[in-house]
Design an enzyme around this catalytic site. Structure first.
Site, PDB file in Angstrom:
ATOM      1  N   ASP A 182     -10.962   9.655   2.876  1.00 48.73           N
ATOM      2  CA  ASP A 182     -10.014   8.162   2.289  1.00 48.73           C
ATOM      3  C   ASP A 182     -11.883   7.358   2.258  1.00 48.73           C
ATOM      4  O   ASP A 182     -12.448   7.314   3.128  1.00 48.73           O
ATOM      5  CB  ASP A 182      -9.372   7.146   3.650  1.00 48.73           C
ATOM      6  CG  ASP A 182      -7.681   8.362   2.893  1.00 48.73           C
ATOM      7  OD1 ASP A 182      -8.311   9.139   2.308  1.00 48.73           O
ATOM      8  OD2 ASP A 182      -6.883   7.402   2.728  1.00 48.73           O
ATOM      9  N   HIS A 184     -12.070   3.868   0.904  1.00 48.08           N
ATOM     10  CA  HIS A 184     -11.300   2.286   0.975  1.00 48.08           C
ATOM     11  C   HIS A 184     -12.304   1.090   1.132  1.00 48.08           C
ATOM     12  O   HIS A 184     -12.312   0.554   1.710  1.00 48.08           O
ATOM     13  CB  HIS A 184     -10.457   2.132   2.397  1.00 48.08           C
ATOM     14  CG  HIS A 184      -8.880   2.521   2.182  1.00 48.08           C
ATOM     15  ND1 HIS A 184      -8.649   2.643   1.368  1.00 48.08           N
ATOM     16  CD2 HIS A 184      -8.419   4.176   3.321  1.00 48.08           C
ATOM     17  CE1 HIS A 184      -7.164   3.259   1.675  1.00 48.08           C
ATOM     18  NE2 HIS A 184      -6.914   4.345   2.512  1.00 48.08           N
ATOM     19  N   ASP A 211      -7.989   7.513  -2.352  1.00 46.77           N
ATOM     20  CA  ASP A 211      -8.118   5.831  -2.317  1.00 46.77           C
ATOM     21  C   ASP A 211      -9.703   5.726  -1.233  1.00 46.77           C
ATOM     22  O   ASP A 211     -10.496   5.406  -0.512  1.00 46.77           O
ATOM     23  CB  ASP A 211      -7.543   6.404  -0.304  1.00 46.77           C
ATOM     24  CG  ASP A 211      -5.707   6.098   0.144  1.00 46.77           C
ATOM     25  OD1 ASP A 211      -5.256   6.310  -1.714  1.00 46.77           O
ATOM     26  OD2 ASP A 211      -5.135   6.152   0.832  1.00 46.77           O
ATOM     27  N   ASP A 214      -9.054  -0.401  -1.485  1.00 46.21           N
ATOM     28  CA  ASP A 214      -8.101  -1.019  -0.761  1.00 46.21           C
ATOM     29  C   ASP A 214      -9.112  -1.277   0.245  1.00 46.21           C
ATOM     30  O   ASP A 214      -9.855   0.165   0.499  1.00 46.21           O
ATOM     31  CB  ASP A 214      -7.246  -1.062  -0.664  1.00 46.21           C
ATOM     32  CG  ASP A 214      -6.615  -1.446  -1.746  1.00 46.21           C
ATOM     33  OD1 ASP A 214      -6.929  -2.329  -2.573  1.00 46.21           O
ATOM     34  OD2 ASP A 214      -5.432  -0.306  -2.732  1.00 46.21           O
ATOM     35  N   ARG A 215      -9.058  -2.611   1.099  1.00 48.69           N
ATOM     36  CA  ARG A 215      -9.626  -2.870   2.071  1.00 48.69           C
ATOM     37  C   ARG A 215     -10.591  -2.822   2.454  1.00 48.69           C
ATOM     38  O   ARG A 215     -11.314  -4.036   2.954  1.00 48.69           O
ATOM     39  CB  ARG A 215      -8.986  -1.568   3.183  1.00 48.69           C
ATOM     40  CG  ARG A 215      -7.898  -1.146   3.357  1.00 48.69           C
ATOM     41  CD  ARG A 215      -6.988  -0.112   4.758  1.00 48.69           C
ATOM     42  NE  ARG A 215      -5.508  -0.084   4.892  1.00 48.69           N
ATOM     43  CZ  ARG A 215      -4.986  -0.971   5.188  1.00 48.69           C
ATOM     44  NH1 ARG A 215      -4.559  -1.581   5.629  1.00 48.69           N
ATOM     45  NH2 ARG A 215      -3.458  -0.415   4.941  1.00 48.69           N
ATOM     46  N   ASN A 243      -2.748   6.575  -2.506  1.00 49.03           N
ATOM     47  CA  ASN A 243      -1.895   6.633  -2.903  1.00 49.03           C
ATOM     48  C   ASN A 243      -2.523   4.782  -3.154  1.00 49.03           C
ATOM     49  O   ASN A 243      -1.662   4.336  -3.709  1.00 49.03           O
ATOM     50  CB  ASN A 243      -0.617   6.453  -1.623  1.00 49.03           C
ATOM     51  CG  ASN A 243      -1.458   5.999  -0.522  1.00 49.03           C
ATOM     52  OD1 ASN A 243      -2.462   6.718  -0.153  1.00 49.03           O
ATOM     53  ND2 ASN A 243      -1.550   4.663   0.571  1.00 49.03           N
ATOM     54  N   HIS A 244      -3.495   4.651  -3.014  1.00 47.76           N
ATOM     55  CA  HIS A 244      -4.222   3.563  -2.913  1.00 47.76           C
ATOM     56  C   HIS A 244      -4.534   3.379  -4.667  1.00 47.76           C
ATOM     57  O   HIS A 244      -5.580   1.777  -5.004  1.00 47.76           O
ATOM     58  CB  HIS A 244      -5.187   3.398  -2.257  1.00 47.76           C
ATOM     59  CG  HIS A 244      -4.812   2.431  -0.871  1.00 47.76           C
ATOM     60  ND1 HIS A 244      -4.308   0.863  -0.259  1.00 47.76           N
ATOM     61  CD2 HIS A 244      -4.312   3.715   0.076  1.00 47.76           C
ATOM     62  CE1 HIS A 244      -3.805   0.963   0.716  1.00 47.76           C
ATOM     63  NE2 HIS A 244      -3.604   2.688   0.901  1.00 47.76           N
ATOM     64  N   HIS A 295      -4.367  14.331  -1.772  1.00 48.45           N
ATOM     65  CA  HIS A 295      -4.401  13.444  -0.725  1.00 48.45           C
ATOM     66  C   HIS A 295      -3.343  13.208   0.157  1.00 48.45           C
ATOM     67  O   HIS A 295      -3.714  13.405   1.120  1.00 48.45           O
ATOM     68  CB  HIS A 295      -4.415  12.369  -1.696  1.00 48.45           C
ATOM     69  CG  HIS A 295      -4.255  10.791  -1.097  1.00 48.45           C
ATOM     70  ND1 HIS A 295      -5.820  10.689  -0.423  1.00 48.45           N
ATOM     71  CD2 HIS A 295      -3.352   9.910  -0.549  1.00 48.45           C
ATOM     72  CE1 HIS A 295      -5.135   9.250   0.273  1.00 48.45           C
ATOM     73  NE2 HIS A 295      -4.082   9.098   0.441  1.00 48.45           N
ATOM     74  N   ARG A 335       6.270   6.174   7.419  1.00 51.21           N
ATOM     75  CA  ARG A 335       5.394   4.975   6.420  1.00 51.21           C
ATOM     76  C   ARG A 335       6.913   4.241   5.634  1.00 51.21           C
ATOM     77  O   ARG A 335       6.894   3.548   4.425  1.00 51.21           O
ATOM     78  CB  ARG A 335       4.761   6.583   5.825  1.00 51.21           C
ATOM     79  CG  ARG A 335       3.347   6.393   6.514  1.00 51.21           C
ATOM     80  CD  ARG A 335       2.867   7.345   5.274  1.00 51.21           C
ATOM     81  NE  ARG A 335       1.251   7.986   6.523  1.00 51.21           N
ATOM     82  CZ  ARG A 335       0.150   7.316   6.614  1.00 51.21           C
ATOM     83  NH1 ARG A 335       0.287   5.939   5.701  1.00 51.21           N
ATOM     84  NH2 ARG A 335      -1.048   8.009   6.611  1.00 51.21           N
ATOM     85  N   HIS A 362      -5.235  10.880   3.543  1.00 49.52           N
ATOM     86  CA  HIS A 362      -4.493   9.891   3.973  1.00 49.52           C
ATOM     87  C   HIS A 362      -4.008   9.402   5.169  1.00 49.52           C
ATOM     88  O   HIS A 362      -4.288   7.958   5.460  1.00 49.52           O
ATOM     89  CB  HIS A 362      -2.594  10.454   3.562  1.00 49.52           C
ATOM     90  CG  HIS A 362      -1.602   9.432   3.617  1.00 49.52           C
ATOM     91  ND1 HIS A 362      -1.642   8.350   2.283  1.00 49.52           N
ATOM     92  CD2 HIS A 362      -0.368   9.840   3.661  1.00 49.52           C
ATOM     93  CE1 HIS A 362      -0.383   8.384   2.338  1.00 49.52           C
ATOM     94  NE2 HIS A 362       0.326   9.007   2.959  1.00 49.52           N
ATOM     95  N   ASP A 538       1.457 -13.858 -12.180  1.00 48.11           N
ATOM     96  CA  ASP A 538       1.376 -15.145 -12.527  1.00 48.11           C
ATOM     97  C   ASP A 538       0.533 -14.016 -13.733  1.00 48.11           C
ATOM     98  O   ASP A 538      -0.811 -13.247 -13.704  1.00 48.11           O
ATOM     99  CB  ASP A 538      -0.190 -15.324 -11.188  1.00 48.11           C
ATOM    100  CG  ASP A 538      -1.231 -15.814 -11.742  1.00 48.11           C
ATOM    101  OD1 ASP A 538      -1.308 -16.921 -12.733  1.00 48.11           O
ATOM    102  OD2 ASP A 538      -2.342 -15.936 -10.985  1.00 48.11           O
ATOM    103  N   ASP A 582       0.450 -31.030  -7.006  1.00 44.55           N
ATOM    104  CA  ASP A 582       0.938 -31.033  -8.673  1.00 44.55           C
ATOM    105  C   ASP A 582       1.511 -30.341  -9.040  1.00 44.55           C
ATOM    106  O   ASP A 582       1.924 -30.664 -10.287  1.00 44.55           O
ATOM    107  CB  ASP A 582      -0.357 -30.439  -8.337  1.00 44.55           C
ATOM    108  CG  ASP A 582      -0.625 -28.698  -8.241  1.00 44.55           C
ATOM    109  OD1 ASP A 582       0.061 -28.394  -7.131  1.00 44.55           O
ATOM    110  OD2 ASP A 582      -1.399 -28.418  -7.924  1.00 44.55           O
ATOM    111  N   GLU A 589      -3.289 -21.732  -1.417  1.00 48.75           N
ATOM    112  CA  GLU A 589      -2.140 -22.938  -0.862  1.00 48.75           C
ATOM    113  C   GLU A 589      -0.650 -21.775   0.093  1.00 48.75           C
ATOM    114  O   GLU A 589      -0.606 -22.402   1.066  1.00 48.75           O
ATOM    115  CB  GLU A 589      -1.243 -23.841  -1.426  1.00 48.75           C
ATOM    116  CG  GLU A 589      -2.391 -24.872  -2.591  1.00 48.75           C
ATOM    117  CD  GLU A 589      -1.540 -25.827  -3.352  1.00 48.75           C
ATOM    118  OE1 GLU A 589      -1.713 -26.850  -3.279  1.00 48.75           O
ATOM    119  OE2 GLU A 589      -0.167 -25.355  -3.830  1.00 48.75           O
TER     120      GLU A 589
END
Length: 602
Positions: A182, A184, A211, A214-215, A243-244, A295, A335, A362, A538, A582, A589
């Site tokens: 990993d 990351h 991986d 991420d992070r 897995n990421h 992995h 996990r 992992h 979104d 709004d 927020e």
């Protein structure tokens, strides 16, 4: 003379006794100091891993929530035009990235590179000089233009689609094969590996075991470098999926935010391009028909023939499993996904396929690697300082024709190298305890109730063992709570634990509706899940959802998780989060509303 000599001998003897006593005291102090450092390192590591595993469980529960939504849609909302939950018609629609369309074609929708652009310029098809250009630019903090990025991702996808699910490698064509775990988004670790071990090229073959993102703060740069080397040296660079390399994981752990922040107007297109590429990453690598590199791990039903025939762009399996000393194959309770596999499972697979070694990643390891199952299973983790500066070393493993693993450990970051052991342990400990206090705070209602079951007289004090039992019964983190108690709760004059003091040091930064305090705790507890769902609603990546979308999402989430909440409290909370009035809830927020801060008690 005799008397003088005797006196001198006696003084020497006394001095020797004093030296021995001093040495003994120093030795005892050192042993005690070392023991305390070791204890702190152990419980700090336990905290980091327990909280990380709890987040993985949340990820699985989120997947179960999407299954719940699908069932709800089928049974209650067949005609979405007539239901009040119409927001989920768009959420449950298949992603537009699920087919091989021409969406990655950067022209003419993405403007070509302007003359004012100061970042790296590359030419397709890529050459080694282009990779050098990228490396130099990324070291200087420069960014690759989206026009180049989309072409690079399209080229990467094209080459990955020609590769099998399981790549077969041989040490006969390379002096060594290097396997990295990993990363990351840790660009400095990747650059240090190249500095110590050389760049990928013919004769210096690499396997990167998932991986990549991420992070870390430089996930884009890390994965672009790997893809660029793959394009230049497709026979010498091999990438397994982790897995990421997954859209929902990328929402939770930061890669989506990084892409949208760095590419702004073209962020949605670039993000979709990355997801399309991730879906085509191979699942495993086999070296000399004897070493399996994957992995996560294996299970008692792992079938390499079946794995080789899967439509890999539609699955994300074999990415979550972990080895354990216990025999058999059983659910990965920590996990919440994948399985634990024992040495008997490893032995069975090795006999079936005549394997010698399993290399997987992992899991973060303090030394960067770990061997188990009597040396048959290796875990390799290449991101140093993963949890905090000084928390762990990174490592990679090299294999020659003899297939004997040789490990190289390192720790990147100049500030980490300047810190003493005590300073590194203290920094990591404070980060871990801060995360743990946050977990205690968001479960305070349940923890207080559990503590009061030991306090029928409502004195506010219980024993240390009772406090530990109460906390563990709620959090299920399997931590040494009695050892941690002095750092988390105060002691009363009578020696009992003041369990309410566990929660006094933290508060929300923004004032929130107090109509239903339990609701605030529940929303905070699931804020990461809600942010992921919001991100999927979104679709235009404006960062805004309507008040109605927020309320519909939360009400169905409550239904799925059996959280009781009345409509008025939900409406009051939604309005209190909309700070600028709004009519929309901004993700910023939302997150700001549920940000904890330390209270100054002085």
């Amino acid at each position: 003379m005799g008397c003088s000599s005797s006196a001198a001998i006696e003084r020497q003897s006394q001095k020797l006794d004093e030296d021995i006593k001093a040495a003994t005291l120093i030795q005892q102090w050192y042993r005690g100091h070392s023991a305390r450092m070791e204890m702190k390192q152990r419980y700090t590591w336990s905290i980091f891993q327990s909280i990380e595993n709890a987040a993985d469980q949340d990820q699985l529960q989120l997947s179960q929530f999407f299954t719940f939504l699908m069932d709800y849609y089928i049974h209650h909302c067949a005609d979405m035009k007539t239901t009040k939950y119409s927001v989920f018609s768009q959420l449950l629609q298949p992603s537009q990235g699920s087919s091989d369309r021409k969406a990655l074609d950067p022209m003419p929708e993405v403007a070509k590179v302007p003359s004012s652009y100061t970042g790296p310029r590359i030419v397709f098809p890529l050459k080694a000089s282009d990779v050098s250009t990228l490396l130099k630019a990324f070291k200087q903090g420069k960014q690759l233009h989206s026009w180049y990025m989309l072409q690079l991702l399209q080229a990467t996808k094209n080459i990955l689609k020609t590769m099998p699910n399981i790549n077969q490698l041989s040490t006969h064509y390379s002096k060594d094969i290097t396997v990295c775990g990993d990363l990351h988004g840790h660009l400095d670790d990747l650059l240090l590996i190249f500095h110590k071990n050389g760049y990928p090229m013919p004769g210096n073959l690499y396997v990167f075991n998932g991986d990549f993102v991420d992070r870390g703060e430089s996930s884009v740069e890390v994965v672009v470098i790997l893809f660029a080397f793959l394009l230049v040296y497709p026979k010498d660079v091999h990438l397994n999926r982790g897995n990421h390399e997954d859209y929902v994981m990328n929402i939770r752990y930061g890669f989506k935010k990084e892409v949208l922040r760095k590419y702004r107007l073209q962020g949605q297109k670039v993000l979709q391009a990355f997801q399309d590429v991730f879906r085509w990453l191979p699942l495993a690598t086999i070296i000399d028909s004897r070493v399996l590199v994957v992995h996560g791990g294996i299970s008692d039903t792992t079938d390499l023939g079946f794995l080789a025939s899967l439509q890999r762009h539609r699955i994300a399996d074999i990415l979550w499993s972990d080895p354990r000393s216990k025999s058999g194959c059983f659910p990965n309770s920590s996990r919440g996904g994948g399985c634990y596999f024992g040495e008997d499972v490893t032995t069975k697979l090795f006999r079936k396929y005549k394997l010698k070694l399993l290399i997987r990643s992992h899991e973060c390891k303090q030394d960067g690697y770990e061997m188990c199952h009597h040396g048959k299973v290796i875990t390799i983790f290449s991101a140093s300082n993963y949890y905090e500066i000084g928390s762990n070393q990174g490592a990679y493993v090299k294999l020659g024709p003899d297939l004997v693993p040789r490990f190289v450990k390192y720790r990147v970051n100049k500030s980490a190298r300047k810190l003493t052991l005590k300073q590194r342990v203290s920094v990591a400990e404070e980060t871990a305890l801060k995360a743990l206090r946050e977990n205690l705070f968001i479960y305070q209602s349940e923890i207080i109730t559990a503590c009061r079951s030991f306090d029928p007289g409502n004195t506010g004090g219980i024993s240390s063992s009772e406090w530990a039992s109460a906390v563990e019964s709620v959090l299920h983190l399997n931590l040494p709570w009695r050892t941690l108690q002095p750092r988390l709760a105060k002691i009363k004059a009578n020696g009992s634990v003041d369990y309410l003091s566990t929660f006094r040091d933290l508060q929300f930064k923004q004032p929130l509706s107090e109509a239903q305090p339990g609701l605030i705790e529940a929303v905070y507890r699931h804020r990461a899940d809600l942010e992921i769902v919001f991100g999927m609603i979104d679709k235009d990546h404006t960062g805004l959802i309507t008040m109605e979308e927020f309320q519909q999402t939360w009400k169905l989430f409550c239904c799925h998780r059996n959280i009781r909440v009345d409509d008025k409290s939900m409406d009051d909370l939604a309005r209190s989060i909309d700070f600028n009035n709004d009519g929309f809830i901004d993700f910023n927020e939302f997150l700001e509303a549920f940000r904890l801060v330390q209270i100054d008690n002085e």
